[in-house]
Design a protein around this motif. Structure first.
Motif, mmCIF file in Angstrom:
data_model
loop_
_atom_site.group_PDB
_atom_site.id
_atom_site.type_symbol
_atom_site.label_atom_id
_atom_site.label_comp_id
_atom_site.label_asym_id
_atom_site.label_seq_id
_atom_site.Cartn_x
_atom_site.Cartn_y
_atom_site.Cartn_z
ATOM 1 N N UNK A 51 -41.065 35.270 39.497
ATOM 2 C CA UNK A 51 -40.528 36.426 40.202
ATOM 3 C C UNK A 51 -41.646 37.263 40.804
ATOM 4 N N UNK A 52 -42.692 37.503 40.017
ATOM 5 C CA UNK A 52 -43.818 38.292 40.506
ATOM 6 C C UNK A 52 -44.577 37.568 41.619
ATOM 7 N N UNK A 53 -44.803 36.274 41.452
ATOM 8 C CA UNK A 53 -45.547 35.502 42.447
ATOM 9 C C UNK A 53 -44.836 35.414 43.787
ATOM 10 N N UNK A 54 -43.510 35.247 43.736
ATOM 11 C CA UNK A 54 -42.759 34.960 44.954
ATOM 12 C C UNK A 54 -41.768 36.054 45.359
ATOM 13 N N UNK A 55 -41.699 37.140 44.582
ATOM 14 C CA UNK A 55 -40.791 38.230 44.934
ATOM 15 C C UNK A 55 -39.327 37.864 44.834
ATOM 16 N N UNK A 56 -38.990 36.986 43.894
ATOM 17 C CA UNK A 56 -37.613 36.500 43.738
ATOM 18 C C UNK A 56 -36.935 37.234 42.592
ATOM 19 N N UNK A 57 -35.730 37.721 42.832
ATOM 20 C CA UNK A 57 -34.968 38.425 41.798
ATOM 21 C C UNK A 57 -33.636 37.747 41.476
ATOM 22 N N UNK A 58 -33.356 36.620 42.123
ATOM 23 C CA UNK A 58 -32.118 35.896 41.873
ATOM 24 C C UNK A 58 -32.437 34.653 41.053
ATOM 25 N N UNK A 59 -31.725 34.500 39.918
ATOM 26 C CA UNK A 59 -31.937 33.362 39.027
ATOM 27 C C UNK A 59 -30.610 32.639 38.848
ATOM 28 N N UNK A 60 -30.630 31.325 39.100
ATOM 29 C CA UNK A 60 -29.447 30.487 38.891
ATOM 30 C C UNK A 60 -29.681 29.689 37.622
ATOM 31 N N UNK A 82 -27.146 37.812 29.639
ATOM 32 C CA UNK A 82 -26.627 39.154 29.913
ATOM 33 C C UNK A 82 -27.657 40.252 29.652
ATOM 34 N N UNK A 83 -28.536 40.040 28.690
ATOM 35 C CA UNK A 83 -29.521 41.082 28.370
ATOM 36 C C UNK A 83 -30.555 41.276 29.488
ATOM 37 N N UNK A 84 -30.583 40.369 30.448
ATOM 38 C CA UNK A 84 -31.542 40.457 31.550
ATOM 39 C C UNK A 84 -30.892 40.832 32.871
ATOM 40 N N UNK A 85 -29.610 41.209 32.844
ATOM 41 C CA UNK A 85 -28.881 41.472 34.080
ATOM 42 C C UNK A 85 -29.405 42.695 34.829
ATOM 43 N N UNK A 86 -30.081 43.626 34.152
ATOM 44 C CA UNK A 86 -30.649 44.764 34.859
ATOM 45 C C UNK A 86 -31.956 44.407 35.578
ATOM 46 N N UNK A 87 -32.537 43.276 35.197
ATOM 47 C CA UNK A 87 -33.805 42.826 35.754
ATOM 48 C C UNK A 87 -33.624 41.798 36.882
ATOM 49 N N UNK A 88 -32.630 40.923 36.717
ATOM 50 C CA UNK A 88 -32.392 39.834 37.662
ATOM 51 C C UNK A 88 -30.905 39.725 37.987
ATOM 52 N N UNK A 89 -30.614 39.139 39.138
ATOM 53 C CA UNK A 89 -29.215 38.881 39.481
ATOM 54 C C UNK A 89 -28.916 37.414 39.340
ATOM 55 N N UNK A 135 -19.028 22.006 52.052
ATOM 56 C CA UNK A 135 -18.426 22.445 50.796
ATOM 57 C C UNK A 135 -19.450 23.201 49.946
ATOM 58 N N UNK A 136 -20.669 22.690 49.875
ATOM 59 C CA UNK A 136 -21.718 23.349 49.102
ATOM 60 C C UNK A 136 -22.071 24.698 49.730
ATOM 61 N N UNK A 137 -22.205 24.725 51.039
ATOM 62 C CA UNK A 137 -22.497 25.997 51.723
ATOM 63 C C UNK A 137 -21.395 27.028 51.467
ATOM 64 N N UNK A 138 -20.146 26.578 51.516
ATOM 65 C CA UNK A 138 -19.026 27.483 51.257
ATOM 66 C C UNK A 138 -19.035 28.013 49.836
ATOM 67 N N UNK A 139 -19.328 27.151 48.867
ATOM 68 C CA UNK A 139 -19.386 27.578 47.469
ATOM 69 C C UNK A 139 -20.524 28.576 47.265
ATOM 70 N N UNK A 140 -21.673 28.312 47.870
ATOM 71 C CA UNK A 140 -22.805 29.227 47.745
ATOM 72 C C UNK A 140 -22.484 30.584 48.374
ATOM 73 N N UNK A 141 -21.827 30.568 49.512
ATOM 74 C CA UNK A 141 -21.449 31.816 50.169
ATOM 75 C C UNK A 141 -20.461 32.601 49.312
ATOM 76 N N UNK A 142 -19.506 31.886 48.698
ATOM 77 C CA UNK A 142 -18.514 32.541 47.849
ATOM 78 C C UNK A 142 -19.158 33.182 46.619
ATOM 79 N N UNK A 143 -20.254 32.594 46.129
ATOM 80 C CA UNK A 143 -20.958 33.141 44.963
ATOM 81 C C UNK A 143 -21.949 34.227 45.353
ATOM 82 N N UNK A 144 -22.176 34.410 46.649
ATOM 83 C CA UNK A 144 -23.106 35.437 47.099
ATOM 84 C C UNK A 144 -24.570 35.070 46.921
#
Length: 87
Positions: free
Chosen positions: A58-67, A80-87, A4-13
């Motif tokens: 983000x800089x240390x690990x090259x991560x651009x996705x923030x939950x 919302x003001x950071x949506x151009x920087x992170x997903x 169920x968790x895997x499916x939810x994560x996949x649905x959220x991309x």
């Protein structure tokens, strides 16, 4: 449950790796100083307060996705003001 968790994560991309942030605004922001309680009113951080730490990760690990999780709907508006920087 894992499926169920895997499916939810996949649905959220979700794409790993992910930086996770919990912005607390509930009871920790509403504490009152009272006799016997012993705690001052907590400072409630804005999402912007977390950004230097998120950028460093983000800089240390090259991560651009923030939950982001929160007990306050206003945090979503702040992100919302950071949506151009992170997903």
């Amino acid at each position: 449950m894992q499926d169920m968790v895997r499916g939810a994560k996949a649905a959220m991309g979700w794409r790993h790796p992910i930086i996770g942030v919990h912005v607390r605004r509930g009871d920790s922001c509403n504490l009152k100083r009272s006799p016997g309680y012993g705690m001052p009113l907590a400072y409630c951080k804005t999402f912007n307060d977390f950004m230097p730490h998120i950028r460093k990760m983000s800089e240390l690990y090259g991560v651009k996705t923030v939950f982001v999780t929160s007990d306050s709907t206003s945090v979503y508006e702040e992100t919302k003001q950071f949506s151009d920087e992170f997903t």
